[in-house]
Design a protein around this motif. Structure first.
Motif, PDB file in Angstrom:
ATOM      1  N   MET A 145      17.542 -10.179  28.732  1.00 56.17           N
ATOM      2  CA  MET A 145      17.093 -11.158  27.750  1.00 56.17           C
ATOM      3  C   MET A 145      15.824 -10.731  27.029  1.00 56.17           C
ATOM      4  SD  MET A 145      17.777 -14.515  30.132  1.00 56.17           S
ATOM      5  CE  MET A 145      17.064 -15.644  28.931  1.00 56.17           C
ATOM      6  N   LEU A 146      15.184  -9.668  27.507  1.00 47.93           N
ATOM      7  CA  LEU A 146      13.952  -9.182  26.890  1.00 47.93           C
ATOM      8  C   LEU A 146      14.270  -8.164  25.806  1.00 47.93           C
ATOM      9  CD1 LEU A 146      11.721  -8.661  30.046  1.00 47.93           C
ATOM     10  CD2 LEU A 146      11.484 -10.469  28.345  1.00 47.93           C
ATOM     11  N   ARG A 147      13.561  -8.239  24.693  1.00 50.05           N
ATOM     12  CA  ARG A 147      13.685  -7.251  23.635  1.00 50.05           C
ATOM     13  C   ARG A 147      12.847  -6.023  23.981  1.00 50.05           C
ATOM     14  NH1 ARG A 147      11.377  -8.952  18.568  1.00 50.05           N
ATOM     15  NH2 ARG A 147      12.227  -6.981  17.841  1.00 50.05           N
ATOM     16  N   ASN A 148      13.449  -4.846  23.801  1.00 50.50           N
ATOM     17  CA  ASN A 148      12.725  -3.593  24.005  1.00 50.50           C
ATOM     18  C   ASN A 148      12.131  -3.507  25.403  1.00 50.50           C
ATOM     19  OD1 ASN A 148      11.909  -1.078  23.039  1.00 50.50           O
ATOM     20  ND2 ASN A 148       9.989  -1.840  22.205  1.00 50.50           N
ATOM     21  N   GLY A 149      12.896  -4.002  26.379  1.00 46.44           N
ATOM     22  CA  GLY A 149      12.404  -3.976  27.753  1.00 46.44           C
ATOM     23  C   GLY A 149      12.244  -2.584  28.313  1.00 46.44           C
ATOM     24  N   ASP A 150      12.926  -1.597  27.703  1.00 46.47           N
ATOM     25  CA  ASP A 150      12.773  -0.210  28.147  1.00 46.47           C
ATOM     26  C   ASP A 150      11.742   0.557  27.334  1.00 46.47           C
ATOM     27  OD1 ASP A 150      14.108  -0.042  25.754  1.00 46.47           O
ATOM     28  OD2 ASP A 150      15.896   0.943  26.557  1.00 46.47           O
ATOM     29  N   PHE A 151      11.120  -0.109  26.353  1.00 47.28           N
ATOM     30  CA  PHE A 151      10.039   0.464  25.532  1.00 47.28           C
ATOM     31  C   PHE A 151      10.464   1.704  24.755  1.00 47.28           C
ATOM     32  CE2 PHE A 151       7.881  -1.508  29.249  1.00 47.28           C
ATOM     33  CZ  PHE A 151       7.271  -2.551  28.588  1.00 47.28           C
ATOM     34  N   GLU A 152      11.754   1.848  24.489  1.00 43.65           N
ATOM     35  CA  GLU A 152      12.201   3.043  23.771  1.00 43.65           C
ATOM     36  C   GLU A 152      11.827   2.997  22.295  1.00 43.65           C
ATOM     37  OE1 GLU A 152      13.868   5.886  25.407  1.00 43.65           O
ATOM     38  OE2 GLU A 152      12.673   4.700  26.795  1.00 43.65           O
ATOM     39  N   GLU A 153      11.619   1.808  21.741  1.00 44.13           N
ATOM     40  CA  GLU A 153      11.209   1.696  20.335  1.00 44.13           C
ATOM     41  C   GLU A 153       9.718   1.409  20.271  1.00 44.13           C
ATOM     42  OE1 GLU A 153      11.707   1.786  16.182  1.00 44.13           O
ATOM     43  OE2 GLU A 153      12.951   2.473  17.831  1.00 44.13           O
ATOM     44  N   GLY A 154       9.000   2.234  19.510  1.00 43.59           N
ATOM     45  CA  GLY A 154       7.562   2.062  19.424  1.00 43.59           C
ATOM     46  C   GLY A 154       6.967   2.974  18.385  1.00 43.59           C
ATOM     47  N   PRO A 155       5.637   3.080  18.347  1.00 44.77           N
ATOM     48  CA  PRO A 155       4.974   3.852  17.297  1.00 44.77           C
ATOM     49  C   PRO A 155       5.222   5.345  17.419  1.00 44.77           C
ATOM     50  CG  PRO A 155       3.395   3.140  18.953  1.00 44.77           C
ATOM     51  CD  PRO A 155       4.681   2.454  19.271  1.00 44.77           C
ATOM     52  N   PHE A 156       4.946   6.047  16.322  1.00 45.30           N
ATOM     53  CA  PHE A 156       5.077   7.501  16.259  1.00 45.30           C
ATOM     54  C   PHE A 156       4.119   8.137  17.257  1.00 45.30           C
ATOM     55  CE2 PHE A 156       4.335  11.736  14.601  1.00 45.30           C
ATOM     56  CZ  PHE A 156       5.577  12.129  14.134  1.00 45.30           C
ATOM     57  N   ALA A 200       7.799  13.573  27.277  1.00 50.20           N
ATOM     58  CA  ALA A 200       7.445  14.974  27.031  1.00 50.20           C
ATOM     59  C   ALA A 200       6.096  15.339  27.650  1.00 50.20           C
ATOM     60  CB  ALA A 200       7.420  15.244  25.524  1.00 50.20           C
ATOM     61  N   HIS A 201       5.225  14.352  27.839  1.00 49.84           N
ATOM     62  CA  HIS A 201       3.888  14.641  28.347  1.00 49.84           C
ATOM     63  C   HIS A 201       3.517  13.832  29.587  1.00 49.84           C
ATOM     64  CE1 HIS A 201       3.774  15.531  23.949  1.00 49.84           C
ATOM     65  NE2 HIS A 201       3.186  16.630  24.376  1.00 49.84           N
ATOM     66  N   HIS A 202       4.365  12.888  29.976  1.00 51.80           N
ATOM     67  CA  HIS A 202       4.058  12.013  31.101  1.00 51.80           C
ATOM     68  C   HIS A 202       5.319  11.788  31.937  1.00 51.80           C
ATOM     69  CE1 HIS A 202       1.241  11.016  27.833  1.00 51.80           C
ATOM     70  NE2 HIS A 202       0.367  10.778  28.785  1.00 51.80           N
ATOM     71  N   ALA A 203       5.114  11.343  33.161  1.00 52.26           N
ATOM     72  CA  ALA A 203       6.247  10.906  33.972  1.00 52.26           C
ATOM     73  C   ALA A 203       6.616   9.491  33.540  1.00 52.26           C
ATOM     74  CB  ALA A 203       5.882  10.923  35.451  1.00 52.26           C
ATOM     75  N   VAL A 204       7.880   9.311  33.184  1.00 58.63           N
ATOM     76  CA  VAL A 204       8.382   8.019  32.712  1.00 58.63           C
ATOM     77  C   VAL A 204       9.499   7.583  33.651  1.00 58.63           C
ATOM     78  CG1 VAL A 204       9.609   6.876  30.830  1.00 58.63           C
ATOM     79  CG2 VAL A 204       7.734   8.455  30.320  1.00 58.63           C
ATOM     80  N   PRO A 205       9.444   6.374  34.205  1.00 62.32           N
ATOM     81  CA  PRO A 205      10.472   5.961  35.173  1.00 62.32           C
ATOM     82  C   PRO A 205      11.887   6.054  34.653  1.00 62.32           C
ATOM     83  CG  PRO A 205       8.598   4.469  35.295  1.00 62.32           C
ATOM     84  CD  PRO A 205       8.354   5.381  34.131  1.00 62.32           C
ATOM     85  N   ARG A 206      12.105   5.720  33.359  1.00 60.71           N
ATOM     86  CA  ARG A 206      13.459   5.759  32.818  1.00 60.71           C
ATOM     87  C   ARG A 206      13.401   5.975  31.313  1.00 60.71           C
ATOM     88  NH1 ARG A 206      18.061   0.947  33.242  1.00 60.71           N
ATOM     89  NH2 ARG A 206      19.686   2.026  32.058  1.00 60.71           N
ATOM     90  N   GLY A 207      14.293   6.793  30.788  1.00 54.96           N
ATOM     91  CA  GLY A 207      14.353   7.007  29.347  1.00 54.96           C
ATOM     92  C   GLY A 207      13.254   7.929  28.863  1.00 54.96           C
ATOM     93  N   ALA A 208      12.825   7.718  27.614  1.00 52.41           N
ATOM     94  CA  ALA A 208      11.880   8.632  26.974  1.00 52.41           C
ATOM     95  C   ALA A 208      10.490   8.040  26.775  1.00 52.41           C
ATOM     96  CB  ALA A 208      12.431   9.072  25.615  1.00 52.41           C
ATOM     97  N   ARG A 209      10.337   6.726  26.916  1.00 57.95           N
ATOM     98  CA  ARG A 209       9.050   6.089  26.635  1.00 57.95           C
ATOM     99  C   ARG A 209       8.726   5.054  27.712  1.00 57.95           C
ATOM    100  NH1 ARG A 209       8.109   7.084  20.992  1.00 57.95           N
ATOM    101  NH2 ARG A 209       9.102   9.114  20.631  1.00 57.95           N
ATOM    102  N   ALA A 210       7.442   4.762  27.865  1.00 57.70           N
ATOM    103  CA  ALA A 210       6.976   3.736  28.794  1.00 57.70           C
ATOM    104  C   ALA A 210       5.584   3.301  28.364  1.00 57.70           C
ATOM    105  CB  ALA A 210       6.966   4.255  30.234  1.00 57.70           C
ATOM    106  N   VAL A 211       4.974   2.383  29.093  1.00 54.69           N
ATOM    107  CA  VAL A 211       3.628   1.890  28.787  1.00 54.69           C
ATOM    108  C   VAL A 211       2.733   2.088  30.004  1.00 54.69           C
ATOM    109  CG1 VAL A 211       2.227  -0.144  28.282  1.00 54.69           C
ATOM    110  CG2 VAL A 211       4.376   0.222  27.052  1.00 54.69           C
ATOM    111  N   GLU A 212       1.562   2.671  29.771  1.00 58.41           N
ATOM    112  CA  GLU A 212       0.549   2.812  30.813  1.00 58.41           C
ATOM    113  C   GLU A 212      -0.505   1.721  30.612  1.00 58.41           C
ATOM    114  OE1 GLU A 212      -2.538   6.137  32.737  1.00 58.41           O
ATOM    115  OE2 GLU A 212      -1.580   6.494  30.794  1.00 58.41           O
ATOM    116  N   LEU A 213      -0.753   0.944  31.671  1.00 58.52           N
ATOM    117  CA  LEU A 213      -1.729  -0.147  31.611  1.00 58.52           C
ATOM    118  C   LEU A 213      -3.094   0.419  31.978  1.00 58.52           C
ATOM    119  CD1 LEU A 213       0.438  -2.903  33.357  1.00 58.52           C
ATOM    120  CD2 LEU A 213       0.165  -2.470  30.893  1.00 58.52           C
ATOM    121  N   VAL A 214      -3.884   0.757  30.964  1.00 57.90           N
ATOM    122  CA  VAL A 214      -5.120   1.513  31.170  1.00 57.90           C
ATOM    123  C   VAL A 214      -6.378   0.652  31.198  1.00 57.90           C
ATOM    124  CG1 VAL A 214      -4.206   3.652  30.198  1.00 57.90           C
ATOM    125  CG2 VAL A 214      -5.232   1.943  28.675  1.00 57.90           C
ATOM    126  N   ALA A 215      -6.239  -0.671  31.083  1.00 59.81           N
ATOM    127  CA  ALA A 215      -7.429  -1.515  30.950  1.00 59.81           C
ATOM    128  C   ALA A 215      -7.571  -2.542  32.061  1.00 59.81           C
ATOM    129  CB  ALA A 215      -7.406  -2.231  29.594  1.00 59.81           C
TER     130      ALA A 215
END
Length: 380
Positions: free
Chosen positions: A211-222, A262-277
């Motif tokens: 039910m979540l949109r973009n739950g895998d975070f595959e769509e995002g900025p360049f 390409a530069h980080h370990a991602v649990p699934r797919g090609a993109r993810a979010v790191e909570l840095v704050a």
């Protein structure tokens, strides 16, 4: 102060322009955005790396003196053209890629006119670095939309961070601008800007069973292929357009980091979010639910294989439920899955994700747990 040596290029006006080595586009392998030939395409804006500079006659030391001196850009206020390795007092001004960048001093602006597709959502990614000002921030605007990006916190050891900003095109043309509203005693004390790219965002459809949109975070900025530090998604109001479709970042001044496989370990797919704050920023999405019905919220939590070590915990909230997922990171990648069930109490349920603690790498830069593959499903 002298700029680094460049080969002159003859301009149409008969003068010479400063030209840094133009190898960056070959290294990037991305499609350059076009203005003269039509609508912008994904990749660098024209002269988005500032490798084409002003004519020497348009420079007073490093300061650019004329509004149209930097090809493809208009400038206003105290703008400098900087070469990598150039010094200011005891500070060495580095450039993330290529050899040149611009610096926005007091009340300075750079802008470029874009040809876009109406009603399309775009994200802009650009690199910025602090120099000698104390409380640096940038006003980013496209047409009538604008946002303030705080850049006081540095998230990379190099000093350069990539930021994302999104807008929805209302017309077929739009002025994109970056403005430094600061006023320092030294008018040159402002942020360095380099590497500006655009990407059309395609709102992802709801995945089957989520039910979540973009739950895998595959769509995002360049994300620039040759930069290893990801892209910072800044805080936004609920009316802002998000560079991370489906998600908002709730904070006063802190960000989350969008990372790629390409530069980080991602649990699934090609993109993810790191909570840095830590607890100072949260990922938020509102989803329609049926009061009284039960749902399951699940997600993957791990580390980005970027040297961020220690016990990491992510808290997820939905309705009255709280899920705290702990992952012991060795800084080498890996993840675990966790889930919580809850009963909806309203027609709209807010899903909130945030890091429970602050984390820091040995070099002093902020880091944190990676979240990915976030799913919300209804239960019978």
């Amino acid at each position: 102060m002298q700029l680094i040596r460049r080969e002159p290029q003859t301009s149409m006006a008969g003068g010479t322009r400063s030209r840094c080595p133009v190898l960056l586009l070959l290294l990037l392998g991305v499609t350059t955005a076009r203005l003269a030939s039509g609508v912008v395409t994904d990749g660098l804006l024209p002269n988005g790396n500032f490798e084409l500079g002003p004519a020497k006659s348009d420079l007073n030391g490093t300061r650019v003196m004329n509004q149209n001196s930097v090809p493809n850009w208009e400038i206003f206020g105290f703008v400098e053209y900087i070469g990598s390795g150039q010094k200011q007092d005891d500070m060495i001004l580095a450039v993330p890629e290529g050899a040149c960048a611009v610096r926005l001093g007091n009340d300075a602006t750079i802008r470029q006119k874009l040809e876009v597709i109406r009603k399309t959502t775009y994200s802009i990614t650009f690199c910025a670095a602090r120099t000698c000002a104390q409380a640096e921030r940038l006003n980013v605007s496209v047409a009538a939309e604008s946002g303030v990006l705080p850049i006081q916190t540095v998230y990379t050891s190099s000093g350069w961070d990539s930021y994302a900003y999104a807008f929805r095109a209302r017309h077929s043309t739009a002025w994109f601008s970056i403005h430094n509203p600061g006023h320092e005693d030294n008018p040159a004390c402002g942020p360095l800007i380099d590497f500006i790219a655009i990407k059309a965002l395609n709102p992802p459809p709801l995945a089957q069973g989520n039910m979540l949109r973009n739950g895998d975070f595959e769509e995002g900025p360049f994300i620039f292929p040759d930069t290893a530090w990801g892209v910072l998604v800044p805080p936004m109001s609920e009316d802002d357009v998000s560079p991370l479709p489906g998600w908002m970042v709730m904070s006063d001044t802190k960000v989350v980091k969008y990372v790629d496989a390409a530069h980080h370990a991602v649990p699934r797919g090609a993109r993810a979010v790191e909570l840095v704050a830590g607890r100072e920023a949260a990922l938020v999405q509102d989803v329609r639910t049926v009061p009284g019905r039960r749902y399951r919220l699940s997600l993957s939590v791990g580390d980005a294989a970027n040297g961020c070590e220690g016990p990491m915990a992510v808290e997820a909230y939905a309705a009255r439920a709280t899920l705290r997922t702990t992952y012991e990171s060795l800084g080498k990648g890996g993840s675990r899955r966790a889930a919580v069930e809850f009963e909806a109490t309203a027609n709209l349920t807010r899903v909130v994700l945030q890091s429970y603690n602050h984390h820091m790498k040995p070099d002093g830069t902020l880091c944190g747990p990676v979240v990915d593959d976030v799913s919300l499903v209804g239960l019978r």
